[in-house]
Write a protein that holds these residues in place. Sequence first.
Motif, PDB file in Angstrom:
ATOM      1  N   LYS A  53     -42.708  -7.176  -4.365  1.00  5.95           N
ATOM      2  CA  LYS A  53     -44.120  -7.572  -4.262  1.00  5.95           C
ATOM      3  C   LYS A  53     -45.082  -6.425  -4.559  1.00  5.95           C
ATOM      4  CE  LYS A  53     -43.169 -10.996  -0.683  1.00  5.95           C
ATOM      5  NZ  LYS A  53     -43.246 -11.243   0.762  1.00  5.95           N
ATOM      6  N   MET A  54     -44.580  -5.211  -4.606  1.00  4.75           N
ATOM      7  CA  MET A  54     -45.438  -4.040  -4.809  1.00  4.75           C
ATOM      8  C   MET A  54     -45.822  -3.875  -6.281  1.00  4.75           C
ATOM      9  SD  MET A  54     -43.695  -1.232  -2.328  1.00  4.75           S
ATOM     10  CE  MET A  54     -43.830  -1.376  -0.567  1.00  4.75           C
ATOM     11  N   PRO A  55     -46.924  -3.168  -6.542  1.00  8.28           N
ATOM     12  CA  PRO A  55     -47.313  -2.914  -7.939  1.00  8.28           C
ATOM     13  C   PRO A  55     -46.181  -2.202  -8.677  1.00  8.28           C
ATOM     14  CG  PRO A  55     -49.012  -2.131  -6.420  1.00  8.28           C
ATOM     15  CD  PRO A  55     -47.834  -2.532  -5.589  1.00  8.28           C
ATOM     16  N   ALA A  56     -45.866  -2.690  -9.859  1.00  5.64           N
ATOM     17  CA  ALA A  56     -44.739  -2.149 -10.621  1.00  5.64           C
ATOM     18  C   ALA A  56     -45.213  -1.437 -11.884  1.00  5.64           C
ATOM     19  CB  ALA A  56     -43.780  -3.278 -10.989  1.00  5.64           C
ATOM     20  N   ILE A  57     -44.370  -0.512 -12.327  1.00  6.04           N
ATOM     21  CA  ILE A  57     -44.564   0.129 -13.623  1.00  6.04           C
ATOM     22  C   ILE A  57     -43.289  -0.071 -14.429  1.00  6.04           C
ATOM     23  CG2 ILE A  57     -46.231   1.837 -12.801  1.00  6.04           C
ATOM     24  CD1 ILE A  57     -43.971   3.910 -12.787  1.00  6.04           C
ATOM     25  N   GLU A  58     -43.430   0.026 -15.728  1.00  3.24           N
ATOM     26  CA  GLU A  58     -42.283  -0.093 -16.613  1.00  3.24           C
ATOM     27  C   GLU A  58     -42.339   1.056 -17.599  1.00  3.24           C
ATOM     28  OE1 GLU A  58     -40.549  -4.083 -17.754  1.00  3.24           O
ATOM     29  OE2 GLU A  58     -41.521  -3.481 -19.624  1.00  3.24           O
ATOM     30  N   LYS A  59     -41.227   1.784 -17.727  1.00  2.00           N
ATOM     31  CA  LYS A  59     -41.186   2.956 -18.599  1.00  2.00           C
ATOM     32  C   LYS A  59     -39.832   3.068 -19.274  1.00  2.00           C
ATOM     33  CE  LYS A  59     -44.394   6.029 -16.262  1.00  2.00           C
ATOM     34  NZ  LYS A  59     -45.283   6.213 -17.350  1.00  2.00           N
ATOM     35  N   MET A  60     -39.866   3.527 -20.519  1.00  2.00           N
ATOM     36  CA  MET A  60     -38.637   3.892 -21.202  1.00  2.00           C
ATOM     37  C   MET A  60     -38.348   5.329 -20.781  1.00  2.00           C
ATOM     38  SD  MET A  60     -36.568   5.325 -23.565  1.00  2.00           S
ATOM     39  CE  MET A  60     -37.665   6.385 -24.448  1.00  2.00           C
ATOM     40  N   PRO A  84     -43.871   2.821  -8.171  1.00  2.00           N
ATOM     41  CA  PRO A  84     -44.106   4.271  -8.129  1.00  2.00           C
ATOM     42  C   PRO A  84     -43.765   4.831  -6.744  1.00  2.00           C
ATOM     43  CG  PRO A  84     -45.973   3.137  -9.141  1.00  2.00           C
ATOM     44  CD  PRO A  84     -45.068   2.074  -8.567  1.00  2.00           C
ATOM     45  N   LEU A  85     -43.012   5.919  -6.714  1.00  2.00           N
ATOM     46  CA  LEU A  85     -42.657   6.540  -5.444  1.00  2.00           C
ATOM     47  C   LEU A  85     -43.914   6.975  -4.697  1.00  2.00           C
ATOM     48  CD1 LEU A  85     -40.624   7.575  -3.397  1.00  2.00           C
ATOM     49  CD2 LEU A  85     -40.313   9.611  -4.830  1.00  2.00           C
ATOM     50  N   SER A  86     -44.924   7.440  -5.414  1.00  2.00           N
ATOM     51  CA  SER A  86     -46.171   7.869  -4.762  1.00  2.00           C
ATOM     52  C   SER A  86     -46.822   6.712  -4.005  1.00  2.00           C
ATOM     53  CB  SER A  86     -47.143   8.448  -5.787  1.00  2.00           C
ATOM     54  OG  SER A  86     -47.473   7.480  -6.759  1.00  2.00           O
ATOM     55  N   TYR A  87     -46.722   5.492  -4.531  1.00  2.55           N
ATOM     56  CA  TYR A  87     -47.294   4.322  -3.858  1.00  2.55           C
ATOM     57  C   TYR A  87     -46.642   4.130  -2.492  1.00  2.55           C
ATOM     58  CZ  TYR A  87     -48.689  -0.493  -2.928  1.00  2.55           C
ATOM     59  OH  TYR A  87     -49.195  -1.621  -2.344  1.00  2.55           O
ATOM     60  N   VAL A  88     -45.319   4.225  -2.468  1.00  2.00           N
ATOM     61  CA  VAL A  88     -44.575   4.047  -1.216  1.00  2.00           C
ATOM     62  C   VAL A  88     -44.890   5.188  -0.247  1.00  2.00           C
ATOM     63  CG1 VAL A  88     -42.253   3.955  -0.211  1.00  2.00           C
ATOM     64  CG2 VAL A  88     -42.737   2.730  -2.340  1.00  2.00           C
ATOM     65  N   ASP A 116     -44.519  17.624  -4.808  1.00  2.08           N
ATOM     66  CA  ASP A 116     -45.368  17.549  -6.012  1.00  2.08           C
ATOM     67  C   ASP A 116     -44.741  16.640  -7.062  1.00  2.08           C
ATOM     68  OD1 ASP A 116     -47.291  19.198  -4.955  1.00  2.08           O
ATOM     69  OD2 ASP A 116     -46.634  20.993  -6.041  1.00  2.08           O
ATOM     70  N   ARG A 117     -43.439  16.792  -7.282  1.00  3.78           N
ATOM     71  CA  ARG A 117     -42.751  15.960  -8.281  1.00  3.78           C
ATOM     72  C   ARG A 117     -42.703  14.508  -7.818  1.00  3.78           C
ATOM     73  NH1 ARG A 117     -42.439  14.081 -12.494  1.00  3.78           N
ATOM     74  NH2 ARG A 117     -40.592  13.916 -13.772  1.00  3.78           N
ATOM     75  N   ALA A 118     -42.438  14.292  -6.539  1.00  2.00           N
ATOM     76  CA  ALA A 118     -42.348  12.932  -5.996  1.00  2.00           C
ATOM     77  C   ALA A 118     -43.662  12.177  -6.146  1.00  2.00           C
ATOM     78  CB  ALA A 118     -41.926  12.972  -4.530  1.00  2.00           C
ATOM     79  N   MET A 119     -44.775  12.884  -6.059  1.00  2.00           N
ATOM     80  CA  MET A 119     -46.093  12.244  -6.137  1.00  2.00           C
ATOM     81  C   MET A 119     -46.578  12.087  -7.578  1.00  2.00           C
ATOM     82  SD  MET A 119     -46.644  11.439  -3.066  1.00  2.00           S
ATOM     83  CE  MET A 119     -48.377  10.969  -2.984  1.00  2.00           C
ATOM     84  N   ASN A 120     -45.796  12.564  -8.541  1.00  2.00           N
ATOM     85  CA  ASN A 120     -46.183  12.453  -9.946  1.00  2.00           C
ATOM     86  C   ASN A 120     -46.169  10.989 -10.375  1.00  2.00           C
ATOM     87  OD1 ASN A 120     -46.080  12.696 -12.929  1.00  2.00           O
ATOM     88  ND2 ASN A 120     -45.919  14.870 -12.448  1.00  2.00           N
ATOM     89  N   TYR A 121     -47.074  10.629 -11.262  1.00  2.00           N
ATOM     90  CA  TYR A 121     -47.241   9.241 -11.712  1.00  2.00           C
ATOM     91  C   TYR A 121     -45.982   8.635 -12.336  1.00  2.00           C
ATOM     92  CZ  TYR A 121     -47.265  10.767 -16.550  1.00  2.00           C
ATOM     93  OH  TYR A 121     -46.880  11.281 -17.757  1.00  2.00           O
ATOM     94  N   ASP A 122     -45.086   9.456 -12.884  1.00  2.00           N
ATOM     95  CA  ASP A 122     -43.956   8.903 -13.632  1.00  2.00           C
ATOM     96  C   ASP A 122     -42.669   8.756 -12.823  1.00  2.00           C
ATOM     97  OD1 ASP A 122     -43.368  11.613 -13.437  1.00  2.00           O
ATOM     98  OD2 ASP A 122     -42.739  11.815 -15.519  1.00  2.00           O
ATOM     99  N   PRO A 141     -29.426  -2.145  -5.173  1.00  2.00           N
ATOM    100  CA  PRO A 141     -30.659  -2.813  -5.561  1.00  2.00           C
ATOM    101  C   PRO A 141     -31.797  -1.883  -5.997  1.00  2.00           C
ATOM    102  CG  PRO A 141     -30.536  -2.719  -3.181  1.00  2.00           C
ATOM    103  CD  PRO A 141     -29.283  -2.092  -3.705  1.00  2.00           C
ATOM    104  N   LEU A 142     -31.679  -0.570  -5.711  1.00  2.00           N
ATOM    105  CA  LEU A 142     -32.792   0.325  -5.980  1.00  2.00           C
ATOM    106  C   LEU A 142     -32.280   1.734  -6.230  1.00  2.00           C
ATOM    107  CD1 LEU A 142     -35.959  -0.050  -5.917  1.00  2.00           C
ATOM    108  CD2 LEU A 142     -35.871   0.952  -3.626  1.00  2.00           C
ATOM    109  N   ARG A 143     -32.841   2.368  -7.260  1.00  2.00           N
ATOM    110  CA  ARG A 143     -32.484   3.749  -7.571  1.00  2.00           C
ATOM    111  C   ARG A 143     -33.730   4.533  -7.911  1.00  2.00           C
ATOM    112  NH1 ARG A 143     -29.054   4.887 -12.539  1.00  2.00           N
ATOM    113  NH2 ARG A 143     -29.724   7.002 -12.056  1.00  2.00           N
ATOM    114  N   ALA A 144     -33.622   5.838  -7.826  1.00  2.00           N
ATOM    115  CA  ALA A 144     -34.720   6.714  -8.232  1.00  2.00           C
ATOM    116  C   ALA A 144     -34.647   6.952  -9.736  1.00  2.00           C
ATOM    117  CB  ALA A 144     -34.623   8.045  -7.500  1.00  2.00           C
TER     118      ALA A 144
END
Length: 187
Positions: A53-60, A84-88, A116-122, A141-144
């Motif tokens: 239900k959380m906002p999602a991003i999609e990246k190659m 995004p990890l920063s969202y959580v 700092d890396r964890a809060m990065n947008y990507d 079900p979930l990976r970093a």
Amino acid sequence: ALPPKKLPFITPNKDFYIVQCCGIKKVDVANWSLPITGLVQQPLRLTYADILKMPAIEKMVTLQCIDNEVSGELISNAVWRGVPLSYVLNKVGLSPSVADVVLHGADDYSDSITLDRAMNYDVFLAYQMNGEPLPPEHGFPLRAVVPGIYGIKNVKWLTKIESVGRDYKGYWQKKGWTDEGHIKVKS
């Protein structure tokens, strides 16, 4: 001479490289949850439904094993979708003393990235790979997914995210491997 074999830019899930130190884990999503703990103002426990239900991003993103050699096969590209990890982390309110974010997996594997890396947008928590639910061998079900960092930092089968006030040494760091894990250019 035959022309070189052309490979797709996006690696099909069945062909994506696999390296595990502790074996593939099968996680029962009905009983799975993800606690966000440590130096936080308000600990949180998320279910798979909460994550979706959380906002999602999609990246190659390209992932590569730290053991990959020049022209090696331990490198693959996928289109990942997740939160995004920063969202959580923003939902729990981090203490100013946080230094590292520790990612724990169901296979008793753990590693960390700096705050700092964890809060990065990507940086994100992926639940899809190439438009399909994450396959078990790739962390369902979930990976970093931490772009630009070797696969050792992209923890699979996440079971807990913990913020700590020190430089956390994960599985491979305790054996003397790199703590930063930045992918080195090979050509």
